[in-house]
Design an enzyme around this catalytic site. Structure first.
Site, PDB file in Angstrom:
ATOM      1  N   PRO A  11      33.672   6.317 -33.061  1.00 32.64           N
ATOM      2  CA  PRO A  11      33.032   7.574 -33.411  1.00 32.64           C
ATOM      3  C   PRO A  11      32.323   7.555 -34.759  1.00 32.64           C
ATOM      4  O   PRO A  11      32.789   6.949 -35.718  1.00 32.64           O
ATOM      5  CB  PRO A  11      34.186   8.583 -33.414  1.00 32.64           C
ATOM      6  CG  PRO A  11      35.421   7.779 -33.518  1.00 32.64           C
ATOM      7  CD  PRO A  11      35.125   6.456 -32.904  1.00 32.64           C
ATOM      8  N   ASN A  12      31.190   8.222 -34.770  1.00 32.78           N
ATOM      9  CA  ASN A  12      30.349   8.469 -35.942  1.00 32.78           C
ATOM     10  C   ASN A  12      29.599   7.247 -36.461  1.00 32.78           C
ATOM     11  O   ASN A  12      28.809   7.371 -37.387  1.00 32.78           O
ATOM     12  CB  ASN A  12      31.156   9.123 -37.075  1.00 32.78           C
ATOM     13  CG  ASN A  12      31.691  10.469 -36.661  1.00 32.78           C
ATOM     14  OD1 ASN A  12      30.961  11.304 -36.148  1.00 32.78           O
ATOM     15  ND2 ASN A  12      32.981  10.671 -36.847  1.00 32.78           N
ATOM     16  N   ARG A  19      25.111   8.556 -42.998  1.00 34.31           N
ATOM     17  CA  ARG A  19      26.470   9.082 -43.196  1.00 34.31           C
ATOM     18  C   ARG A  19      27.107   8.414 -44.418  1.00 34.31           C
ATOM     19  O   ARG A  19      27.362   7.213 -44.415  1.00 34.31           O
ATOM     20  CB  ARG A  19      27.326   8.801 -41.962  1.00 34.31           C
ATOM     21  CG  ARG A  19      28.769   9.205 -42.126  1.00 34.31           C
ATOM     22  CD  ARG A  19      29.607   8.767 -40.941  1.00 34.31           C
ATOM     23  NE  ARG A  19      31.000   9.064 -41.189  1.00 34.31           N
ATOM     24  CZ  ARG A  19      32.007   8.316 -40.804  1.00 34.31           C
ATOM     25  NH1 ARG A  19      31.769   7.211 -40.108  1.00 34.31           N
ATOM     26  NH2 ARG A  19      33.239   8.650 -41.080  1.00 34.31           N
ATOM     27  N   TYR A  24      29.503   3.660 -46.608  1.00 35.82           N
ATOM     28  CA  TYR A  24      29.176   2.860 -45.433  1.00 35.82           C
ATOM     29  C   TYR A  24      27.874   2.080 -45.538  1.00 35.82           C
ATOM     30  O   TYR A  24      27.540   1.323 -44.633  1.00 35.82           O
ATOM     31  CB  TYR A  24      29.137   3.762 -44.194  1.00 35.82           C
ATOM     32  CG  TYR A  24      30.456   4.453 -43.942  1.00 35.82           C
ATOM     33  CD1 TYR A  24      31.566   3.740 -43.503  1.00 35.82           C
ATOM     34  CD2 TYR A  24      30.608   5.815 -44.161  1.00 35.82           C
ATOM     35  CE1 TYR A  24      32.782   4.355 -43.287  1.00 35.82           C
ATOM     36  CE2 TYR A  24      31.819   6.452 -43.945  1.00 35.82           C
ATOM     37  CZ  TYR A  24      32.905   5.714 -43.515  1.00 35.82           C
ATOM     38  OH  TYR A  24      34.106   6.320 -43.312  1.00 35.82           O
ATOM     39  N   ASN A  75      35.112  -2.076 -34.046  1.00 37.98           N
ATOM     40  CA  ASN A  75      35.259  -1.121 -35.141  1.00 37.98           C
ATOM     41  C   ASN A  75      35.630   0.196 -34.469  1.00 37.98           C
ATOM     42  O   ASN A  75      34.764   0.921 -33.984  1.00 37.98           O
ATOM     43  CB  ASN A  75      33.983  -0.988 -35.957  1.00 37.98           C
ATOM     44  CG  ASN A  75      34.163  -0.065 -37.158  1.00 37.98           C
ATOM     45  OD1 ASN A  75      35.105   0.715 -37.217  1.00 37.98           O
ATOM     46  ND2 ASN A  75      33.249  -0.161 -38.108  1.00 37.98           N
ATOM     47  N   ALA A  78      37.607   6.036 -36.805  1.00 37.78           N
ATOM     48  CA  ALA A  78      38.767   6.921 -36.995  1.00 37.78           C
ATOM     49  C   ALA A  78      39.868   6.670 -35.969  1.00 37.78           C
ATOM     50  O   ALA A  78      41.049   6.885 -36.271  1.00 37.78           O
ATOM     51  CB  ALA A  78      38.326   8.379 -36.954  1.00 37.78           C
ATOM     52  N   HIS A  81      43.270   4.709 -36.739  1.00 33.17           N
ATOM     53  CA  HIS A  81      44.428   5.239 -37.438  1.00 33.17           C
ATOM     54  C   HIS A  81      45.388   6.025 -36.558  1.00 33.17           C
ATOM     55  O   HIS A  81      46.484   6.357 -36.998  1.00 33.17           O
ATOM     56  CB  HIS A  81      43.962   6.100 -38.613  1.00 33.17           C
ATOM     57  CG  HIS A  81      42.892   5.422 -39.412  1.00 33.17           C
ATOM     58  ND1 HIS A  81      43.138   4.284 -40.146  1.00 33.17           N
ATOM     59  CD2 HIS A  81      41.567   5.678 -39.540  1.00 33.17           C
ATOM     60  CE1 HIS A  81      42.000   3.880 -40.710  1.00 33.17           C
ATOM     61  NE2 HIS A  81      41.040   4.706 -40.357  1.00 33.17           N
ATOM     62  N   GLU A  99      39.335  -6.844 -35.343  1.00 36.87           N
ATOM     63  CA  GLU A  99      39.109  -5.487 -35.870  1.00 36.87           C
ATOM     64  C   GLU A  99      38.222  -5.592 -37.108  1.00 36.87           C
ATOM     65  O   GLU A  99      38.495  -6.403 -38.003  1.00 36.87           O
ATOM     66  CB  GLU A  99      40.465  -4.880 -36.230  1.00 36.87           C
ATOM     67  CG  GLU A  99      40.414  -3.530 -36.873  1.00 36.87           C
ATOM     68  CD  GLU A  99      41.794  -3.027 -37.294  1.00 36.87           C
ATOM     69  OE1 GLU A  99      41.831  -2.001 -37.987  1.00 36.87           O
ATOM     70  OE2 GLU A  99      42.822  -3.651 -36.945  1.00 36.87           O
ATOM     71  N   HIS A 101      35.886  -3.294 -40.175  1.00 41.65           N
ATOM     72  CA  HIS A 101      35.572  -2.028 -40.847  1.00 41.65           C
ATOM     73  C   HIS A 101      34.555  -2.309 -41.940  1.00 41.65           C
ATOM     74  O   HIS A 101      34.646  -3.333 -42.633  1.00 41.65           O
ATOM     75  CB  HIS A 101      36.822  -1.402 -41.456  1.00 41.65           C
ATOM     76  CG  HIS A 101      37.864  -1.078 -40.440  1.00 41.65           C
ATOM     77  ND1 HIS A 101      37.757   0.011 -39.605  1.00 41.65           N
ATOM     78  CD2 HIS A 101      39.001  -1.723 -40.092  1.00 41.65           C
ATOM     79  CE1 HIS A 101      38.803   0.027 -38.793  1.00 41.65           C
ATOM     80  NE2 HIS A 101      39.563  -1.021 -39.060  1.00 41.65           N
ATOM     81  N   LEU A 102      33.626  -1.406 -42.098  1.00 44.33           N
ATOM     82  CA  LEU A 102      32.624  -1.530 -43.152  1.00 44.33           C
ATOM     83  C   LEU A 102      33.256  -1.362 -44.535  1.00 44.33           C
ATOM     84  O   LEU A 102      32.978  -2.117 -45.457  1.00 44.33           O
ATOM     85  CB  LEU A 102      31.515  -0.490 -42.956  1.00 44.33           C
ATOM     86  CG  LEU A 102      30.667  -0.679 -41.703  1.00 44.33           C
ATOM     87  CD1 LEU A 102      29.956   0.612 -41.338  1.00 44.33           C
ATOM     88  CD2 LEU A 102      29.675  -1.802 -41.912  1.00 44.33           C
ATOM     89  N   SER A 103      34.102  -0.357 -44.667  1.00 43.25           N
ATOM     90  CA  SER A 103      34.750  -0.079 -45.951  1.00 43.25           C
ATOM     91  C   SER A 103      36.133  -0.714 -45.978  1.00 43.25           C
ATOM     92  O   SER A 103      36.678  -1.091 -44.940  1.00 43.25           O
ATOM     93  CB  SER A 103      34.864   1.429 -46.166  1.00 43.25           C
ATOM     94  OG  SER A 103      35.758   2.003 -45.239  1.00 43.25           O
ATOM     95  N   ARG A 108      41.112   3.395 -49.563  1.00 46.77           N
ATOM     96  CA  ARG A 108      40.598   4.747 -49.348  1.00 46.77           C
ATOM     97  C   ARG A 108      41.754   5.731 -49.203  1.00 46.77           C
ATOM     98  O   ARG A 108      42.856   5.471 -49.653  1.00 46.77           O
ATOM     99  CB  ARG A 108      39.678   4.741 -48.124  1.00 46.77           C
ATOM    100  CG  ARG A 108      38.439   3.857 -48.383  1.00 46.77           C
ATOM    101  CD  ARG A 108      37.389   3.969 -47.344  1.00 46.77           C
ATOM    102  NE  ARG A 108      36.933   5.335 -47.178  1.00 46.77           N
ATOM    103  CZ  ARG A 108      36.352   5.782 -46.069  1.00 46.77           C
ATOM    104  NH1 ARG A 108      36.153   4.976 -45.056  1.00 46.77           N
ATOM    105  NH2 ARG A 108      35.948   7.030 -45.980  1.00 46.77           N
TER     106      ARG A 108
END
Length: 148
Positions: A11-12, A19, A24, A75, A78, A81, A99, A101-103, A108
């Site tokens: 998502p997103n 965004r 990101y 990826n 959300a 989690h 897996e 992730h960009l960040s 975080r």
């Protein structure tokens, strides 16, 4: 024989480039996909891409990947989690999953530190922006017998 890789985005991620660029980056998902496709073309791999904001669609893609793909790069955004359903889908197939992730999810918000899918994937790459995807693709290449 060409190796087939499925790249799944949750998502997103369709909003990349606009965004929260401070987190990101400014590249769009299409730009990241193009970078991956360039790498894959040079390395003899075939990529299919899917982005969905819907958990069930990602689960269907994971289940359908078994026997069709050699690797999945995921990826889950959300869903990382809290989606036990995505975790269970990964655990139910024989296709290895990386897996991404960009960040750096561990630097975080506290709720982002936990990945419920981490225990059932081959490994996790996070914090390198678009290069997280390219690093994952390079690992896939090496795991499938490529050498550099």
């Amino acid at each position: 024989m060409t190796k087939k890789i499925l790249v799944l985005n949750g998502p997103n991620l369709n909003l990349l480039g606009k965004r929260e660029p401070q987190i990101y980056g400014t590249l769009t998902l299409e730009m990241i996909n193009a970078q991956m496709r360039d790498f894959a073309d040079l390395s003899g791999m075939e990529l299919d891409f899917l982005q969905s904001n819907h958990e069930g669609k990602l689960i269907d893609a994971i289940q359908e990947a078994d026997g069709k793909y050699d690797f999945i790069i995921l990826n889950a955004a959300a869903f990382t989690h809290y989606s036990i359903a995505i975790r269970d889908a990964i655990a139910a197939i024989s296709v290895p999953v990386i897996e991404v992730h960009l960040s750096n999810i561990h630097a975080r918000d506290d709720f982002r530190h936990q990945s419920v899918i981490a225990p059932v994937v081959m490994g996790q790459i996070s914090g390198f922006g678009a290069e997280s995807y390219l690093a994952a693709l390079n690992i896939v290449y090496l795991k499938l017998g490529g050498n550099r």
